[in-house]
Design a protein around this motif. Structure first.
Motif, PDB file in Angstrom:
ATOM      1  N   MET A 199       0.823  -1.188   0.000  1.00  0.00           N
ATOM      2  CA  MET A 199       0.000   0.000   0.000  1.00  0.00           C
ATOM      3  C   MET A 199       0.878   1.268   0.000  1.00  0.00           C
ATOM      4  SD  MET A 199      -3.307   1.060   2.320  1.00  0.00           S
ATOM      5  CE  MET A 199      -2.723   0.408   3.798  1.00  0.00           C
ATOM      6  N   ILE A 200       1.948   1.240   0.797  1.00  0.00           N
ATOM      7  CA  ILE A 200       2.826   2.414   0.847  1.00  0.00           C
ATOM      8  C   ILE A 200       3.533   2.603  -0.489  1.00  0.00           C
ATOM      9  CG2 ILE A 200       4.908   3.350   1.918  1.00  0.00           C
ATOM     10  CD1 ILE A 200       3.913   2.233   4.564  1.00  0.00           C
ATOM     11  N   LYS A 201       3.951   1.488  -1.107  1.00  0.00           N
ATOM     12  CA  LYS A 201       4.610   1.577  -2.416  1.00  0.00           C
ATOM     13  C   LYS A 201       3.675   2.230  -3.440  1.00  0.00           C
ATOM     14  CE  LYS A 201       7.017  -1.176  -5.847  1.00  0.00           C
ATOM     15  NZ  LYS A 201       7.438  -2.522  -6.236  1.00  0.00           N
ATOM     16  N   SER A 202       2.404   1.838  -3.441  1.00  0.00           N
ATOM     17  CA  SER A 202       1.465   2.430  -4.394  1.00  0.00           C
ATOM     18  C   SER A 202       1.207   3.904  -4.077  1.00  0.00           C
ATOM     19  CB  SER A 202       0.147   1.652  -4.417  1.00  0.00           C
ATOM     20  OG  SER A 202      -0.545   1.809  -3.200  1.00  0.00           O
ATOM     21  N   PHE A 203       1.357   4.284  -2.805  1.00  0.00           N
ATOM     22  CA  PHE A 203       1.195   5.690  -2.408  1.00  0.00           C
ATOM     23  C   PHE A 203       2.354   6.536  -2.923  1.00  0.00           C
ATOM     24  CE2 PHE A 203       1.989   9.079   0.753  1.00  0.00           C
ATOM     25  CZ  PHE A 203       0.800   9.777   0.644  1.00  0.00           C
ATOM     26  N   LEU A 204       3.555   5.942  -2.971  1.00  0.00           N
ATOM     27  CA  LEU A 204       4.754   6.691  -3.350  1.00  0.00           C
ATOM     28  C   LEU A 204       5.070   6.650  -4.840  1.00  0.00           C
ATOM     29  CD1 LEU A 204       7.067   5.640  -0.392  1.00  0.00           C
ATOM     30  CD2 LEU A 204       5.871   7.814  -0.678  1.00  0.00           C
ATOM     31  N   GLU A 219       5.613  13.109 -13.850  1.00  0.00           N
ATOM     32  CA  GLU A 219       5.682  12.152 -12.747  1.00  0.00           C
ATOM     33  C   GLU A 219       6.623  12.667 -11.665  1.00  0.00           C
ATOM     34  OE1 GLU A 219       6.347   7.414 -11.904  1.00  0.00           O
ATOM     35  OE2 GLU A 219       6.969   8.234 -13.831  1.00  0.00           O
ATOM     36  N   ARG A 220       6.211  12.516 -10.425  1.00  0.00           N
ATOM     37  CA  ARG A 220       7.044  12.886  -9.282  1.00  0.00           C
ATOM     38  C   ARG A 220       7.959  11.715  -8.965  1.00  0.00           C
ATOM     39  NH1 ARG A 220       8.279  17.271  -8.479  1.00  0.00           N
ATOM     40  NH2 ARG A 220       8.837  16.700  -6.386  1.00  0.00           N
ATOM     41  N   LYS A 221       9.239  11.962  -8.958  1.00  0.00           N
ATOM     42  CA  LYS A 221      10.212  10.905  -8.685  1.00  0.00           C
ATOM     43  C   LYS A 221      10.442  10.713  -7.181  1.00  0.00           C
ATOM     44  CE  LYS A 221      11.537  10.305 -13.032  1.00  0.00           C
ATOM     45  NZ  LYS A 221      10.602   9.588 -13.794  1.00  0.00           N
ATOM     46  N   ASN A 222      10.178  11.748  -6.377  1.00  0.00           N
ATOM     47  CA  ASN A 222      10.362  11.648  -4.932  1.00  0.00           C
ATOM     48  C   ASN A 222       9.348  12.531  -4.227  1.00  0.00           C
ATOM     49  OD1 ASN A 222      11.428  14.311  -5.139  1.00  0.00           O
ATOM     50  ND2 ASN A 222      13.434  13.461  -5.556  1.00  0.00           N
ATOM     51  N   GLY A 223       9.219  12.329  -2.943  1.00  0.00           N
ATOM     52  CA  GLY A 223       8.292  13.120  -2.147  1.00  0.00           C
ATOM     53  C   GLY A 223       6.924  12.476  -2.035  1.00  0.00           C
ATOM     54  N   SER A 269      -1.458  15.299   2.309  1.00  0.00           N
ATOM     55  CA  SER A 269      -1.915  13.932   2.553  1.00  0.00           C
ATOM     56  C   SER A 269      -1.828  13.610   4.042  1.00  0.00           C
ATOM     57  CB  SER A 269      -1.079  12.931   1.751  1.00  0.00           C
ATOM     58  OG  SER A 269       0.248  12.915   2.231  1.00  0.00           O
ATOM     59  N   ILE A 270      -2.591  12.643   4.466  1.00  0.00           N
ATOM     60  CA  ILE A 270      -2.580  12.238   5.866  1.00  0.00           C
ATOM     61  C   ILE A 270      -1.319  11.441   6.186  1.00  0.00           C
ATOM     62  CG2 ILE A 270      -3.759  10.777   7.562  1.00  0.00           C
ATOM     63  CD1 ILE A 270      -6.381  11.595   6.166  1.00  0.00           C
ATOM     64  N   LEU A 271      -0.866  10.631   5.262  1.00  0.00           N
ATOM     65  CA  LEU A 271       0.299   9.779   5.481  1.00  0.00           C
ATOM     66  C   LEU A 271       1.616  10.534   5.314  1.00  0.00           C
ATOM     67  CD1 LEU A 271       0.961   6.856   6.138  1.00  0.00           C
ATOM     68  CD2 LEU A 271       0.865   6.338   3.706  1.00  0.00           C
ATOM     69  N   LEU A 294       8.625  11.937   8.918  1.00  0.00           N
ATOM     70  CA  LEU A 294       9.314  11.682  10.185  1.00  0.00           C
ATOM     71  C   LEU A 294      10.227  10.464  10.079  1.00  0.00           C
ATOM     72  CD1 LEU A 294       6.501  12.424  12.783  1.00  0.00           C
ATOM     73  CD2 LEU A 294       8.417  13.887  12.118  1.00  0.00           C
ATOM     74  N   PHE A 295       9.757   9.416   9.402  1.00  0.00           N
ATOM     75  CA  PHE A 295      10.613   8.248   9.172  1.00  0.00           C
ATOM     76  C   PHE A 295      11.801   8.620   8.287  1.00  0.00           C
ATOM     77  CE2 PHE A 295       6.676   5.510   9.760  1.00  0.00           C
ATOM     78  CZ  PHE A 295       7.021   5.151  11.057  1.00  0.00           C
ATOM     79  N   TYR A 296      11.540   9.444   7.296  1.00  0.00           N
ATOM     80  CA  TYR A 296      12.542   9.824   6.310  1.00  0.00           C
ATOM     81  C   TYR A 296      13.713  10.560   6.956  1.00  0.00           C
ATOM     82  CZ  TYR A 296      14.101  11.572   1.722  1.00  0.00           C
ATOM     83  OH  TYR A 296      14.804  11.859   0.587  1.00  0.00           O
TER      84      TYR A 296
END
Length: 111
Positions: free
Chosen positions: A1-6, A29-33, A38-40, A46-48
Protein backbone atom coordinates in the motif's frame (compact mmCIF):
# COMPACT_ATOMS: atom_id res chain seq x y z
CA UNK A 1 0.00 0.00 0.00
CA UNK A 2 2.83 2.41 0.85
CA UNK A 3 4.61 1.58 -2.42
CA UNK A 4 1.46 2.43 -4.39
CA UNK A 5 1.19 5.69 -2.41
CA UNK A 6 4.75 6.69 -3.35
CA UNK A 7 4.95 5.47 -6.96
CA UNK A 8 3.11 6.66 -10.05
CA UNK A 9 2.26 10.13 -8.73
CA UNK A 10 1.87 13.00 -11.18
CA UNK A 11 1.63 16.71 -10.67
CA UNK A 12 0.83 19.72 -12.80
CA UNK A 13 1.49 23.37 -12.02
CA UNK A 14 -1.03 26.04 -12.99
CA UNK A 15 -0.29 29.75 -12.57
CA UNK A 16 -3.21 32.13 -12.24
CA UNK A 17 -6.92 31.64 -11.65
CA UNK A 18 -8.42 28.64 -13.43
CA UNK A 19 -11.49 30.66 -14.53
CA UNK A 20 -9.30 33.44 -15.96
CA UNK A 21 -6.51 33.00 -18.44
CA UNK A 22 -3.80 30.96 -16.82
CA UNK A 23 -0.60 29.17 -17.71
CA UNK A 24 -0.59 25.41 -17.23
CA UNK A 25 2.37 23.13 -17.49
CA UNK A 26 2.22 19.49 -18.57
CA UNK A 27 1.66 16.63 -16.14
CA UNK A 28 4.94 15.18 -14.89
CA UNK A 29 5.68 12.15 -12.75
CA UNK A 30 7.04 12.89 -9.28
CA UNK A 31 10.21 10.91 -8.69
CA UNK A 32 10.36 11.65 -4.93
CA UNK A 33 8.29 13.12 -2.15
CA UNK A 34 4.73 12.60 -1.02
CA UNK A 35 1.52 14.40 -1.88
CA UNK A 36 1.29 17.66 0.02
CA UNK A 37 -1.71 17.71 2.33
CA UNK A 38 -1.91 13.93 2.55
CA UNK A 39 -2.58 12.24 5.87
CA UNK A 40 0.30 9.78 5.48
CA UNK A 41 2.82 12.41 4.31
CA UNK A 42 3.87 13.81 7.73
CA UNK A 43 4.38 10.34 9.19
CA UNK A 44 6.53 9.24 6.24
CA UNK A 45 8.53 12.47 6.53
CA UNK A 46 9.31 11.68 10.19
CA UNK A 47 10.61 8.25 9.17
CA UNK A 48 12.54 9.82 6.31
CA UNK A 49 14.48 12.30 8.40
CA UNK A 50 14.71 10.16 11.55
CA UNK A 51 18.41 9.35 10.98
CA UNK A 52 19.48 13.00 10.71
CA UNK A 53 20.76 13.19 14.33
CA UNK A 54 23.03 10.21 13.61
CA UNK A 55 24.90 12.33 11.04
CA UNK A 56 26.43 14.65 13.63
CA UNK A 57 29.19 13.91 16.13
CA UNK A 58 28.54 13.09 19.78
CA UNK A 59 29.65 16.53 21.02
CA UNK A 60 26.74 18.18 19.21
CA UNK A 61 23.08 17.91 20.21
CA UNK A 62 20.13 18.00 17.85
CA UNK A 63 16.52 18.60 18.82
CA UNK A 64 13.87 17.56 16.27
CA UNK A 65 10.28 18.75 16.37
CA UNK A 66 7.88 18.17 13.46
CA UNK A 67 9.78 19.46 10.42
CA UNK A 68 12.18 21.69 12.38
CA UNK A 69 15.60 20.92 13.79
CA UNK A 70 17.75 22.79 16.28
CA UNK A 71 21.45 22.06 16.50
CA UNK A 72 23.29 22.93 19.70
CA UNK A 73 27.07 23.22 19.47
CA UNK A 74 29.04 24.25 22.55
CA UNK A 75 32.72 24.26 23.37
CA UNK A 76 34.89 26.28 25.73
CA UNK A 77 37.68 26.39 23.15
CA UNK A 78 36.92 28.78 20.29
CA UNK A 79 39.10 26.91 17.76
CA UNK A 80 37.49 23.55 18.59
CA UNK A 81 34.06 25.19 18.44
CA UNK A 82 34.70 26.53 14.94
CA UNK A 83 36.00 23.16 13.73
CA UNK A 84 33.03 21.36 15.28
CA UNK A 85 30.40 23.69 13.84
CA UNK A 86 31.97 23.62 10.36
CA UNK A 87 32.02 19.81 10.41
CA UNK A 88 28.45 19.68 11.71
CA UNK A 89 27.12 21.91 8.92
CA UNK A 90 29.10 19.98 6.31
CA UNK A 91 27.70 16.67 7.59
CA UNK A 92 24.14 18.01 7.68
CA UNK A 93 24.40 19.52 4.21
CA UNK A 94 25.76 16.22 2.87
CA UNK A 95 22.82 14.39 4.47
CA UNK A 96 20.37 16.85 2.87
CA UNK A 97 21.91 16.35 -0.59
CA UNK A 98 21.98 12.56 -0.21
CA UNK A 99 18.34 12.63 0.96
CA UNK A 100 17.23 14.79 -2.00
CA UNK A 101 16.27 17.62 0.36
CA UNK A 102 17.51 21.17 0.59
CA UNK A 103 18.27 23.44 3.51
CA UNK A 104 16.24 26.63 3.34
CA UNK A 105 18.87 29.25 4.16
CA UNK A 106 16.19 31.96 4.40
CA UNK A 107 14.73 30.13 7.41
CA UNK A 108 18.06 29.10 8.90
CA UNK A 109 19.38 31.07 11.84
CA UNK A 110 22.87 31.00 13.26
CA UNK A 111 23.28 32.35 16.77
Amino acid sequence: MIKSFLKGRYQKVTLGNVTDSCKSFKWEERKNGVAQGSILGPLLFLFYRNDLPNMINNDTNMVLFANDASILVTDSNKLDFNINIDKTFLDINTWFIDSLLFLNFNKTQYL
